[in-house]
Scaffold this motif. Sequence first.
Motif, PDB file in Angstrom:
ATOM      1  N   UNK A  87     -24.035   4.713  -5.311  1.00 43.93           N
ATOM      2  CA  UNK A  87     -22.913   3.984  -5.903  1.00 43.93           C
ATOM      3  C   UNK A  87     -21.580   4.682  -5.623  1.00 43.93           C
ATOM      4  N   UNK A  88     -21.572   6.010  -5.736  1.00 40.84           N
ATOM      5  CA  UNK A  88     -20.317   6.734  -5.511  1.00 40.84           C
ATOM      6  C   UNK A  88     -19.876   6.621  -4.055  1.00 40.84           C
ATOM      7  N   UNK A  89     -20.829   6.530  -3.129  1.00 43.26           N
ATOM      8  CA  UNK A  89     -20.461   6.390  -1.710  1.00 43.26           C
ATOM      9  C   UNK A  89     -19.659   5.118  -1.470  1.00 43.26           C
ATOM     10  N   UNK A  90     -20.036   4.049  -2.136  1.00 42.10           N
ATOM     11  CA  UNK A  90     -19.340   2.776  -1.963  1.00 42.10           C
ATOM     12  C   UNK A  90     -17.949   2.843  -2.597  1.00 42.10           C
ATOM     13  N   UNK A  91     -17.879   3.364  -3.812  1.00 38.59           N
ATOM     14  CA  UNK A  91     -16.596   3.442  -4.517  1.00 38.59           C
ATOM     15  C   UNK A  91     -15.663   4.420  -3.818  1.00 38.59           C
ATOM     16  N   UNK A  92     -16.212   5.476  -3.261  1.00 36.26           N
ATOM     17  CA  UNK A  92     -15.373   6.477  -2.579  1.00 36.26           C
ATOM     18  C   UNK A  92     -14.635   5.882  -1.386  1.00 36.26           C
ATOM     19  N   UNK A  93     -15.136   4.797  -0.831  1.00 31.63           N
ATOM     20  CA  UNK A  93     -14.471   4.145   0.297  1.00 31.63           C
ATOM     21  C   UNK A  93     -13.255   3.318  -0.125  1.00 31.63           C
ATOM     22  N   UNK A  94     -13.083   3.120  -1.422  1.00 29.50           N
ATOM     23  CA  UNK A  94     -11.917   2.386  -1.918  1.00 29.50           C
ATOM     24  C   UNK A  94     -10.665   3.248  -1.788  1.00 29.50           C
ATOM     25  N   UNK A  95      -9.486   2.638  -1.735  1.00 33.01           N
ATOM     26  CA  UNK A  95      -8.242   3.419  -1.742  1.00 33.01           C
ATOM     27  C   UNK A  95      -8.145   4.265  -3.020  1.00 33.01           C
ATOM     28  N   UNK A  96      -7.415   5.355  -2.933  1.00 27.13           N
ATOM     29  CA  UNK A  96      -7.299   6.309  -4.046  1.00 27.13           C
ATOM     30  C   UNK A  96      -6.910   5.618  -5.353  1.00 27.13           C
TER      31      UNK A  96
END
Length: 150
Positions: A87-96
Motif C-alpha cells: 500500500x505504501x508503494x502506491x501512495x509513495x508515488x503520489x506527489x508530496x
Amino acid sequence: MTMFDALQRLFTASEDRESAARGMKPATAAAALMVEAALADGVFAREESEQIVRLLRRGFDLDEDAARATLQTAEGLVSRAVDHHQFTRVVKDLPKEERLQVMEDLWAVVLSDEERTHEEDSLLRRLGPLLAITDRERAEARQRAEARRH
C-alpha cells in the motif's frame, strides 16, 4: 512440501502481491492504510469507518457508493496483507502534497474514535518514512488533523 516448494510459494506470493500493487488505485491503497490505522488499536470502530468514507470522498473525489466500495475493497486487501508495503508503494508515488494529505487523513482516522494509543502512534511513525514523509511533517499533519477536529 520440500524447502524448494516452500520458497517457490513464498516468491510467487510476493510476485502476486507486487503485481496487485502495481494495478492498485491510490484511493484503494490510501484506504487500506487508513484501515490499518483504524485496526492498530485492535478495534475498528464505526466512527473510524465513517471517517474513512468521508476522507475518501473528499480526498479522492468519490461519491458515497464509490467510497464505501473502496473501503470494502481495502478491508479485504488488509485482511490478506502480509505487510503494508504494497500500500505504501502506491501512495509513495503520489506527489508530496497528496502524501502529506494522506498522512493527515491517517491521523484523522486514528483520532476519530477519541482514543490515541501507543500502537497507533507507532504505526504512523513507521509509515512516515515509507511514504517519504519526515518526522516533522508527520507531526505537522497530526496537528492539522487535531485542529480540524475542533
